[in-house]
Scaffold this active site. Structure first.
Site, PDB file in Angstrom:
ATOM      1  N   GLY A  53     -10.684 -21.676  -6.880  1.00 60.94           N
ATOM      2  CA  GLY A  53      -9.255 -21.918  -6.682  1.00 60.94           C
ATOM      3  C   GLY A  53      -8.678 -22.586  -7.899  1.00 60.94           C
ATOM      4  CB  CYS A  78     -15.458 -21.886  -9.312  1.00 60.56           C
ATOM      5  SG  CYS A  78     -14.554 -22.443 -10.754  1.00 60.56           S
ATOM      6  CE1 TYR A  79     -10.398 -27.841  -5.782  1.00 61.74           C
ATOM      7  CE2 TYR A  79     -10.832 -26.630  -3.746  1.00 61.74           C
ATOM      8  CZ  TYR A  79     -10.283 -27.724  -4.402  1.00 61.74           C
ATOM      9  OH  TYR A  79      -9.637 -28.695  -3.699  1.00 61.74           O
ATOM     10  CG  HIS A 163     -15.866 -16.916 -10.668  1.00 69.48           C
ATOM     11  ND1 HIS A 163     -15.094 -17.154  -9.556  1.00 69.48           N
ATOM     12  CD2 HIS A 163     -15.575 -17.892 -11.558  1.00 69.48           C
ATOM     13  CE1 HIS A 163     -14.344 -18.227  -9.770  1.00 69.48           C
ATOM     14  NE2 HIS A 163     -14.619 -18.693 -10.975  1.00 69.48           N
ATOM     15  CD  GLU A 165     -16.002 -14.396  -7.358  1.00 68.07           C
ATOM     16  OE1 GLU A 165     -17.180 -14.783  -7.354  1.00 68.07           O
ATOM     17  OE2 GLU A 165     -15.046 -15.147  -7.591  1.00 68.07           O
ATOM     18  CB  SER A 217       4.042   7.083   3.674  1.00 59.87           C
ATOM     19  OG  SER A 217       2.675   6.869   3.348  1.00 59.87           O
ATOM     20  N   GLY A 218       2.433  10.043   4.015  1.00 62.77           N
ATOM     21  CA  GLY A 218       1.742  11.017   3.171  1.00 62.77           C
ATOM     22  C   GLY A 218       0.632  10.350   2.386  1.00 62.77           C
ATOM     23  N   GLY A 219       0.620   9.045   2.393  1.00 63.43           N
ATOM     24  CA  GLY A 219      -0.439   8.311   1.706  1.00 63.43           C
ATOM     25  C   GLY A 219      -1.713   8.306   2.548  1.00 63.43           C
ATOM     26  CB  VAL A 220      -5.217   7.481   1.615  1.00 69.80           C
ATOM     27  CG1 VAL A 220      -6.559   7.491   2.294  1.00 69.80           C
ATOM     28  CG2 VAL A 220      -5.242   8.381   0.402  1.00 69.80           C
ATOM     29  CG  ASP A 221      -3.447   3.024   2.798  1.00 68.51           C
ATOM     30  OD1 ASP A 221      -4.522   3.512   2.393  1.00 68.51           O
ATOM     31  OD2 ASP A 221      -2.777   2.209   2.141  1.00 68.51           O
ATOM     32  CB  SER A 222       0.462   6.197   6.862  1.00 68.94           C
ATOM     33  OG  SER A 222       0.725   7.159   5.879  1.00 68.94           O
ATOM     34  CB  THR A 223      -3.054  10.409   6.232  1.00 64.15           C
ATOM     35  OG1 THR A 223      -1.873  10.596   5.458  1.00 64.15           O
ATOM     36  CG2 THR A 223      -3.518  11.745   6.756  1.00 64.15           C
ATOM     37  CE  LYS A 360      -5.318   3.410  -1.170  1.00 61.78           C
ATOM     38  NZ  LYS A 360      -3.988   3.470  -0.573  1.00 61.78           N
TER      39      LYS A 360
END
Ligand code: XMP
Length: 504
Positions: A53, A78-79, A163, A165, A217-223, A360
């Site tokens: 952080g 770290c923090y 880090h 990650e 919307s035609g995007g991957v997520d909503s489809t 994603k």
């Protein structure tokens, strides 16, 4: 229920990466803001990771949690490490900043760091540990730091200054695996197939047979959202709203694609309404709010036309959830994502967001598992507020037309040259900044197009992409020659952070 690792967020830019890396080793992981740390008891939590952080533990009001109260294996980064050391009786000092690679040297046998001696680790800190608490020992050092990794094996408390990650830490995933699986004993049995079957069962129990309005919307997520709900037995009504802020010809392409997937879509052309509400609005946050609210208003109207709608589904992803709430509490709000931030308090229907736990790349994997074609899966992300946040300042029809043309030229060239699937996003931004040019014998005084092409794994951080000169040259010439109103093209060479991907 899967074993779970809770990542407690202290506001680091890489907190989400931590959760993703842990999922990549097959253990489900979620992010919990530090001031809700007691939520760890709501789940079958096997271990706790304290993120880094921006604060110093000596700052007034620095974020904190009572480390000694947590009776689970703890890893501080770290923090997070400094907080553990400070609370348990060690000492932290402010020192010269260190940013970049370092080499980890193990100075004691350690299950926690096994297999990582001599590897490169990534440092990004100002404060550091000067003395460790009783019961701790140092297991890893670097050239500049004598407490790069510390542990108290009896209490299962561990700390690292670097880090794990970030990909620059060569064996970061190994370290996380050592902690999560070998030390904390979590089972590595989480993957997207398990997510799908559990999600379908739970969705079936909650909304099977119920009528659900899905904003597509035609995007991957909503489809993927719509298909997943359909699989779970919901009576899905996919609604596609044309907000007038879509890319060139996009509404036609999207409708065709959704139909192919067996989704019979309710189409609403609301472009006039959106554009009239946005008239004269310049402020980016205002634009986002207006678009978000208008979306919901239209959905409500469509819902009333349909009978019996109980739910509204959205393809909200985990980063949206986190950016809008968790981190927002601790650091300043950067942008409100319309699909979360713009929702009115009193929504007429219940909200279902079946992807809100996913990143994603996990959604793409899910889409493949649901049988969505690769070409569709690989579509680059497109923001909900669309071209509104790619036209700086006021949105007018003329500006939209210019941007659509330029963006189409750019995308065509990017596809032709094989970059489309290699980059995270490639798009044009209209800067209503006029400059002088010359075309034939005429002086021009036209707008500027900025090209933004970035690489990213999740949109949280991004780097600009180095395109070959010939490709850039072609894009620029094509845009200037074929887009009336543009006489200058510039290339955006900013990383995120400190910039963002979208311009507004
Ligand atoms: P920024 O501009 O915040 O964008 O660096 C990160 C990623 O998020 C997308 N984006 C959005 N997506 N609604 C969305 O669904 C939004 O309001 C929104 N704003 C930004 C952006 O395209 C990038 O991939």
């Amino acid at each position: 229920m899967s074993d779970l690792v809770a990542v407690i967020d202290f506001g680091s830019q890489t907190t989400q990466l931590l959760a993703r890396r842990i999922r990549e080793i097959g253990v489900y992981s979620i992010i919990i803001p530090y001031d809700s740390w007691q939520d760890i008891y709501k789940y079958d939590t096997k271990a706790v990771v304290l993120s880094g952080g921006p604060s110093s533990i000596y700052d007034k009001d620095s974020p904190t949690i009572p480390v000694e109260k947590i009776e689970l294996p703890i890893l501080g980064i770290c923090y997070g490490m400094q907080l553990i050391v400070h609370q348990l009786g060690g000492k932290i000092i402010s020192d010269d900043q260190e940013y970049g690679p370092a080499h980890l040297k193990l100075i004691a046998d350690s299950v926690f760091l096994k297999g990582t001696d001599g590897s490169t680790v990534w440092m990004s800190h100002k404060d550091r540990v000067e003395a460790i608490p009783e019961g701790f020992k140092t297991v890893g050092i670097t050239n500049s730091i004598k407490y790069a990794a510390v542990e108290n094996n009896r209490k299962k408390i561990y700390g690292i200054q670097f880090h794990p990650e970030v990909t620059h830490t060569e064996l970061g995933k190994q370290i996380l695996k050592n902690f999560v699986i070998d030390i904390a004993g979590a089972s590595a049995d989480w993957d997207i197939k398990r997510f799908i079957s559990e999600k379908i069962s739970s969705l079936n129990r909650s909304i099977g047979g119920k009528k659900v309005l899905v904003a597509v919307s035609g995007g991957v997520d909503s489809t993927v959202t719509a298909l997943l709900l359909k699989r779970a037995g919901a009576d899905v009504v996919p609604v596609f709203i044309n907000n007038g802020l879509l890319r060139y010809n996009e509404e036609k392409v999207v409708l065709g694609q959704l139909e192919k997937l067996g989704l019979s879509v309710v189409y609403e052309d609301a472009s006039e309404l959106f554009l009239s509400k946005l008239k004269g609005v310049q402020n980016p946050e205002k634009k986002r709010k207006i678009i978000g609210h208008t979306f919901i208003d239209i959905f409500t109207k469509i819902a009333k036309r349909q009978s019996g709608i109980e739910y509204l589904a959205q393809g909200t992803l985990y980063p949206d959830v986190i950016e809008s709430s968790v981190v927002g509490k601790n650091s300043s709000l950067i942008k409100s994502h319309h699909n979360v931030g713009g929702l009115p308090e009193k929504l007429g229907f219940k909200l279902v967001e079946p992807l809100r736990e996913l990143f994603k790349d996990e959604v793409r994997e899910l889409g493949r598992n649901l049988g969505i074609a690769e070409e569709y899966i690989q579509r680059q992300p497109f923001p909900g507020p669309g071209l509104a946040i790619r036209i700086i300042g006021e949105i007018t029809r003329q500006r939209l037309d210019i941007l659509k043309k330029a963006d189409k030229i750019l995308i065509d060239e990017i596809k032709k040259n094989g970059f489309y699937n290699k980059v995270w996003q490639s798009f044009a931004v209209l800067l209503p900044l006029r400059s002088v040019g010359v075309m034939g014998d005429h002086r021009t005084y036209d707008y500027t197009i900025c090209i933004r092409i970035v690489d990213s794994t999740d949109g949280m951080t991004a780097d600009w992409v180095y395109l070959p000169e010939a490709v850039l040259r072609k894009i620029s010439t094509e845009i200037i020659n074929k887009t009336e109103g543009i006489n200058r093209v510039v290339y955006d060479v900013s990383t995120k952070p400190p910039s963002t991907i979208e311009w507004e």
